[in-house]
Design a protein around this motif. Sequence first.
Motif, PDB file in Angstrom:
ATOM      1  N   ARG A 131       1.782  37.927  36.630  1.00 48.94           N
ATOM      2  CA  ARG A 131       2.769  38.379  37.609  1.00 48.94           C
ATOM      3  C   ARG A 131       4.162  38.031  37.096  1.00 48.94           C
ATOM      4  O   ARG A 131       4.364  36.985  36.501  1.00 48.94           O
ATOM      5  CB  ARG A 131       2.559  37.695  38.960  1.00 48.94           C
ATOM      6  N   HIS A 132       5.086  38.923  37.368  1.00 43.13           N
ATOM      7  CA  HIS A 132       6.501  38.639  37.128  1.00 43.13           C
ATOM      8  C   HIS A 132       7.140  38.295  38.461  1.00 43.13           C
ATOM      9  O   HIS A 132       7.048  39.058  39.414  1.00 43.13           O
ATOM     10  CB  HIS A 132       7.217  39.838  36.508  1.00 43.13           C
ATOM     11  N   PHE A 133       7.749  37.135  38.507  1.00 45.35           N
ATOM     12  CA  PHE A 133       8.560  36.708  39.638  1.00 45.35           C
ATOM     13  C   PHE A 133       9.991  37.049  39.243  1.00 45.35           C
ATOM     14  O   PHE A 133      10.697  36.233  38.652  1.00 45.35           O
ATOM     15  CB  PHE A 133       8.411  35.198  39.878  1.00 45.35           C
ATOM     16  N   ASP A 134      10.401  38.279  39.524  1.00 50.31           N
ATOM     17  CA  ASP A 134      11.663  38.797  39.017  1.00 50.31           C
ATOM     18  C   ASP A 134      12.830  38.446  39.937  1.00 50.31           C
ATOM     19  O   ASP A 134      12.798  38.741  41.134  1.00 50.31           O
ATOM     20  CB  ASP A 134      11.571  40.316  38.851  1.00 50.31           C
ATOM     21  N   VAL A 135      13.857  37.824  39.363  1.00 51.00           N
ATOM     22  CA  VAL A 135      15.101  37.531  40.072  1.00 51.00           C
ATOM     23  C   VAL A 135      16.114  38.549  39.573  1.00 51.00           C
ATOM     24  O   VAL A 135      16.386  38.634  38.375  1.00 51.00           O
ATOM     25  CB  VAL A 135      15.586  36.085  39.819  1.00 51.00           C
ATOM     26  N   ARG A 136      16.667  39.326  40.512  1.00 55.41           N
ATOM     27  CA  ARG A 136      17.497  40.472  40.157  1.00 55.41           C
ATOM     28  C   ARG A 136      18.957  40.227  40.534  1.00 55.41           C
ATOM     29  O   ARG A 136      19.243  39.754  41.629  1.00 55.41           O
ATOM     30  CB  ARG A 136      16.963  41.704  40.878  1.00 55.41           C
ATOM     31  N   PHE A 137      19.851  40.602  39.621  1.00 54.85           N
ATOM     32  CA  PHE A 137      21.279  40.381  39.785  1.00 54.85           C
ATOM     33  C   PHE A 137      22.041  41.699  39.669  1.00 54.85           C
ATOM     34  O   PHE A 137      21.600  42.610  38.969  1.00 54.85           O
ATOM     35  CB  PHE A 137      21.794  39.424  38.700  1.00 54.85           C
ATOM     36  N   ALA A 138      23.181  41.773  40.335  1.00 55.51           N
ATOM     37  CA  ALA A 138      24.078  42.927  40.197  1.00 55.51           C
ATOM     38  C   ALA A 138      25.033  42.655  39.037  1.00 55.51           C
ATOM     39  O   ALA A 138      25.582  41.554  38.906  1.00 55.51           O
ATOM     40  CB  ALA A 138      24.863  43.151  41.483  1.00 55.51           C
ATOM     41  N   VAL A 139      25.218  43.675  38.213  1.00 55.19           N
ATOM     42  CA  VAL A 139      26.075  43.571  37.029  1.00 55.19           C
ATOM     43  C   VAL A 139      27.021  44.768  37.034  1.00 55.19           C
ATOM     44  O   VAL A 139      26.633  45.878  37.400  1.00 55.19           O
ATOM     45  CB  VAL A 139      25.223  43.552  35.735  1.00 55.19           C
ATOM     46  N   ARG A 140      28.252  44.539  36.604  1.00 55.29           N
ATOM     47  CA  ARG A 140      29.251  45.607  36.568  1.00 55.29           C
ATOM     48  C   ARG A 140      29.661  45.859  35.125  1.00 55.29           C
ATOM     49  O   ARG A 140      29.967  44.943  34.373  1.00 55.29           O
ATOM     50  CB  ARG A 140      30.468  45.188  37.389  1.00 55.29           C
ATOM     51  N   ALA A 141      29.650  47.129  34.747  1.00 57.52           N
ATOM     52  CA  ALA A 141      30.080  47.539  33.398  1.00 57.52           C
ATOM     53  C   ALA A 141      31.580  47.825  33.415  1.00 57.52           C
ATOM     54  O   ALA A 141      32.135  48.206  34.449  1.00 57.52           O
ATOM     55  CB  ALA A 141      29.325  48.789  32.970  1.00 57.52           C
ATOM     56  N   PRO A 142      32.237  47.666  32.276  1.00 56.15           N
ATOM     57  CA  PRO A 142      33.658  48.021  32.198  1.00 56.15           C
ATOM     58  C   PRO A 142      33.851  49.536  32.282  1.00 56.15           C
ATOM     59  O   PRO A 142      32.901  50.308  32.094  1.00 56.15           O
ATOM     60  CB  PRO A 142      34.095  47.475  30.835  1.00 56.15           C
TER      61      PRO A 142
END
Length: 182
Positions: A131-142
């Motif tokens: 199982r993957h216990f995925d922690v997801r983040f928001a990222v902004r591109a230039p």
Amino acid sequence: MAGTVSPHADAVATMTAWRPTDRTQEALRQAYLGFLSARPDACLRSCEAGHITASALVFDSTGTRVLLTLHPRVGRWLQLGGHCEPSDSTLAGAALREAIEESGIPDLRIDPVPLHVDVHPITCSLGLPTRHFDVRFAVRAPANAEPVRSAESLDLQWWPIDALPPDPDGVGGIEDMLAALR
């Protein structure tokens, strides 16, 4: 090294501090904390019971498109991300490293507060069901960022957030991540 943070210690601190507003996400946060407490190896891909992964939902500079990869093993359009590596000291750092490696876009900016978490079964690189216990983040591109496909992807493409690729059984969870921002 004294003062060095490990991905495990950071995962505990991150999950302890994070306060999702969604009840299902709160239940998962508690499950992550229990898993982390029980497994000092929870951030290592060798942890056969499952392991913490970190991913990044990369938005363009306008916030109207997300960058998705056509994952070669899953055969679906997904956010960028992957396993924690020995060089990673934080989950956000692992997600950012993966996003830069997989997108070819330098100067990405990450919000270090998790956006969403998800647990999903997968046959990982060890060839074993886990199982993957995925922690997801928001990222902004230039502005004007142009992605460059890596060998880890079949394709890489910007998708308008109101016209995402089909995800018939919700495996990707992108809609859930976008809903967490609302």
